[in-house]
Design a protein around this motif. Structure first.
Motif, PDB file in Angstrom:
ATOM      1  N   THR A 155       0.838  -1.190   0.000  1.00  0.00           N
ATOM      2  CA  THR A 155       0.000   0.000   0.000  1.00  0.00           C
ATOM      3  C   THR A 155       0.877   1.246   0.000  1.00  0.00           C
ATOM      4  OG1 THR A 155      -1.616  -1.212   1.322  1.00  0.00           O
ATOM      5  CG2 THR A 155      -1.923   1.167   1.141  1.00  0.00           C
ATOM      6  N   ALA A 156       0.621   2.123  -0.954  1.00  0.00           N
ATOM      7  CA  ALA A 156       1.342   3.395  -1.011  1.00  0.00           C
ATOM      8  C   ALA A 156       0.534   4.473  -0.298  1.00  0.00           C
ATOM      9  CB  ALA A 156       1.569   3.800  -2.467  1.00  0.00           C
ATOM     10  N   ASP A 194       0.531   8.762   0.742  1.00  0.00           N
ATOM     11  CA  ASP A 194       1.139  10.040   0.353  1.00  0.00           C
ATOM     12  C   ASP A 194       1.825  10.694   1.554  1.00  0.00           C
ATOM     13  OD1 ASP A 194      -0.855  11.199   1.921  1.00  0.00           O
ATOM     14  OD2 ASP A 194      -2.086  11.807   0.220  1.00  0.00           O
ATOM     15  N   PRO A 246       6.297   0.578  -6.804  1.00  0.00           N
ATOM     16  CA  PRO A 246       7.154   0.883  -5.655  1.00  0.00           C
ATOM     17  C   PRO A 246       6.980  -0.142  -4.551  1.00  0.00           C
ATOM     18  CG  PRO A 246       5.947   2.839  -6.381  1.00  0.00           C
ATOM     19  CD  PRO A 246       5.357   1.683  -7.112  1.00  0.00           C
ATOM     20  N   LEU A 305       6.790   9.382  -0.179  1.00  0.00           N
ATOM     21  CA  LEU A 305       5.931   8.218  -0.206  1.00  0.00           C
ATOM     22  C   LEU A 305       6.267   7.293   0.960  1.00  0.00           C
ATOM     23  CD1 LEU A 305       3.768   7.343  -2.341  1.00  0.00           C
ATOM     24  CD2 LEU A 305       5.504   5.822  -3.295  1.00  0.00           C
ATOM     25  N   LEU A 352       5.510   3.266   2.109  1.00  0.00           N
ATOM     26  CA  LEU A 352       5.027   1.980   1.601  1.00  0.00           C
ATOM     27  C   LEU A 352       4.771   1.039   2.769  1.00  0.00           C
ATOM     28  CD1 LEU A 352       7.512   1.572  -1.373  1.00  0.00           C
ATOM     29  CD2 LEU A 352       5.127   2.295  -1.498  1.00  0.00           C
TER      30      LEU A 352
END
Length: 318
Positions: A118-119, A121, A141, A165, A167
């Protein structure tokens, strides 16, 4: 929530509007069961938990919005101790609709380890999820890092952060199974070793079909009846993703098994057979042989060399 619990949940065919809460970041708490990392709320039903059942109740009460988001909560010492934790702390939890998850049913059905990447912000808001496996990590990514964690047998949550970002890598790995083809005292010794290590051991008699096995599982052939063993072994090698296949017996027995498999056009899978089975530890007894076999299986599943820790660099665990 482990792989098996998630598998059962998928069978429930949940409403897409069901909400998911996933552990993101912990500060404090000391001990406790860190495998409580995912909770699903479907109507009035709750499955799994995040850190503790009481925290799940607070998450529901304080609002699990339909928009993907992260929530931060503090847990005092009293609440923490009542939940089996050593002390209080703070937690960040990611929440999103069940429908936001990618399709993981093929991986669950094949007992294939997978990761949800899961990315988030810069404000820690979830912006997308990808699924990664060892063989198909994808090119997004964090997916390559996820594949590496899976190859090392690393279940649970890992976080990679940069300025732009963050992760969240959530790895799901099935509990290992060992299928023993044949019986006798060594089969019993392998059962004892499996019970000790939390490995589900199934002894397969003649005419019985093997259970579903996948990447996290192993098979050990003890039976020397080639007419019986060859078709079963051919099926396992040809039609499953099982990582470890051990073959007991002398060099002559190994050569005969190899010849029979070649006759079944199984040449591309012969390199997956570890025969004679077991690590070279100088085993003299049945118990020691079972240790050597199980240790070899674990080293294959974890992608390790089985060398002495004194002779290698890097982490000593998993």
């Amino acid at each position: 929530m482990n792989f098996e619990e998630l598998s059962l949940l998928i069978e429930q065919q949940l409403d897409p509007s069901s909400m998911v809460a996933r552990l993101f970041e912990l500060n404090g708490f000391g001990g406790g069961d860190r495998s409580n990392d995912l909770m699903v709320v479907a109507g009035r039903q709750r499955y799994g938990s995040v850190l503790s059942p009481s925290l799940g109740s607070r998450l529901i009460a304080e609002g699990m919005t339909e928009e993907p988001n992260t929530l931060s909560l503090d847990i005092g010492d009293r609440e923490a101790v009542a939940s089996g934790l050593a002390c209080g702390g703070s937690v960040r939890v990611m929440v999103h609709p069940w429908a936001w998850l990618p399709d993981i049913r093929p991986h669950v059905g094949a007992r294939r380890p997978f990761a949800l990447v899961t990315a988030l912000d810069a404000q820690s808001r979830p912006i997308g999820i990808q699924v990664a496996t060892i063989d198909l990590p994808g090119d997004g990514p964090g997916t390559q890092q996820a594949a590496e964690l899976l190859a090392r047998g690393r279940a649970g949550v890992s976080v990679l952060a940069s300025e732009q970002l963050t992760l969240h890598i959530h790895c799901f790995i099935p509990s290992s199974r060992l299928v023993v083809i044949g019986g006798g005292v060594l089969a019993k010794a392998l059962q004892i070793q499996g019970d000790l290590l939390g490995i589900e051991v199934t002894q397969l008699g003649q005419g019985e079909k093997p259970p579903l096995v996948g990447r996290s599982d192993g098979v050990v052939v003890l039976d020397h009846d080639h007419d019986h063993v060859t078709p079963v072994l051919h099926h396992i090698l040809q039609d499953t993703e099982v990582s470890y296949v051990g073959s007991l017996g002398s060099r002559g027995t190994q050569e005969e098994r190899r010849r029979r498999l070649l006759e079944c056009n199984c040449v591309e899978h012969l390199g997956r057979v570890y025969g004679p089975a077991g690590l070279d530890i100088g085993s003299r007894s049945t118990a020691e042989t079972s240790v050597a076999i199980i240790a070899e299986m674990i080293s294959v599943l974890r992608g390790r060399s089985a060398a002495s820790l004194r002779a290698v660099q890097g982490p000593i665990n998993g």
